[in-house]
Design a protein around this motif. Structure first.
Motif, PDB file in Angstrom:
ATOM      1  N   ASP A   1       1.005  -1.182  -0.184  1.00  0.00           N
ATOM      2  CA  ASP A   1      -0.075  -0.138   0.131  1.00  0.00           C
ATOM      3  C   ASP A   1       0.906   1.334  -0.003  1.00  0.00           C
TER       4      ASP A   1
ATOM      5  N   GLN B   1       5.356  -5.348  -8.781  1.00  0.00           N
ATOM      6  CA  GLN B   1       5.069  -3.940  -8.092  1.00  0.00           C
ATOM      7  C   GLN B   1       6.326  -2.943  -8.171  1.00  0.00           C
TER       8      GLN B   1
ATOM      9  N   LYS C   1       1.184   3.243  -3.402  1.00  0.00           N
ATOM     10  CA  LYS C   1       0.118   4.127  -3.851  1.00  0.00           C
ATOM     11  C   LYS C   1       0.611   5.375  -4.251  1.00  0.00           C
ATOM     12  N   GLU C   2      -0.129   6.104  -5.072  1.00  0.00           N
ATOM     13  CA  GLU C   2       0.310   7.539  -5.541  1.00  0.00           C
ATOM     14  C   GLU C   2       1.714   7.589  -6.066  1.00  0.00           C
TER      15      GLU C   2
END
Length: 183
Positions: free
Chosen positions: A14, A106, A17-18
């Protein structure tokens, strides 16, 4: 389910993100033990300081020849994960294959001495910097999906920096024709 497993393993995706970037690191080869491994660890430490906005994740091999220099250079707090919420280096236990592939997907780039990852990461469009002086996969070097940096402190820092800072350079590796197919 994979993300939950990664959270348990010591890294929460997480955080990505961004648009946060991630550098995935693996190192375990016998020929790098000693000075080579120390050079690699010192380069990684410098990179974590140069790029505080980038996360660096290192699933540590169980071999004491791998863990000892990491512990000496980064300290017990960093290796145990107790170094604070603002840290950007995550030493985690080795992952099973599927969670590792998920983490590799990722990542922004991979820094490794592994042979198999030289084939797998380009299939996901991830540039690979090989921390070895030679590779049994010269076709990947020729194709431009992989670059040999060895355990040279300055070369590791300059090549990781180029990939993180220069979009054209990054794209030239990430979009190179993978000699192993599309995965």
């Amino acid at each position: 389910a994979l993300q939950e497993q990664l959270k348990k393993a010591g890294y929460d995706t997480d955080r990505l993100k961004e648009g946060k970037k991630l550098v995935l690191i693996t190192g375990h080869r016998r020929e790098n033990f000693g000075d080579g491994f120390v050079n690699m660890c010192n380069a990684i430490k410098t990179l974590t300081e140069k790029y505080p906005e980038v996360d660096f994740v290192y699933p540590m091999h169980l071999n004491p020849n791998v863990r000892k220099p990491i512990l000496e250079i980064f300290g017990e707090e960093a290796v145990s994960g107790r170094s604070g919420r603002d840290r950007n280096i995550f030493f985690i236990e080795p992952l099973e294959y599927l969670p590792f592939v998920f983490l590799m997907e990722q990542t922004t780039l991979v820094l490794t001495d592994s042979g198999g990852i030289q084939e797998e990461a380009p299939g996901l469009g991830k540039p690979v910097l090989v921390i070895r002086d030679t590779t049994e996969r010269p076709e990947a070097v020729d194709a431009g999906t992989v670059k040999l940096v060895g355990t040279n402190y300055n070369l590791i820092i300059s090549e990781v920096s180029l990939l993180l800072d220069n979009e054209d350079y990054y794209s030239s590796m990430a979009q190179a024709n993978n000699p192993y197919g599309d995965g």
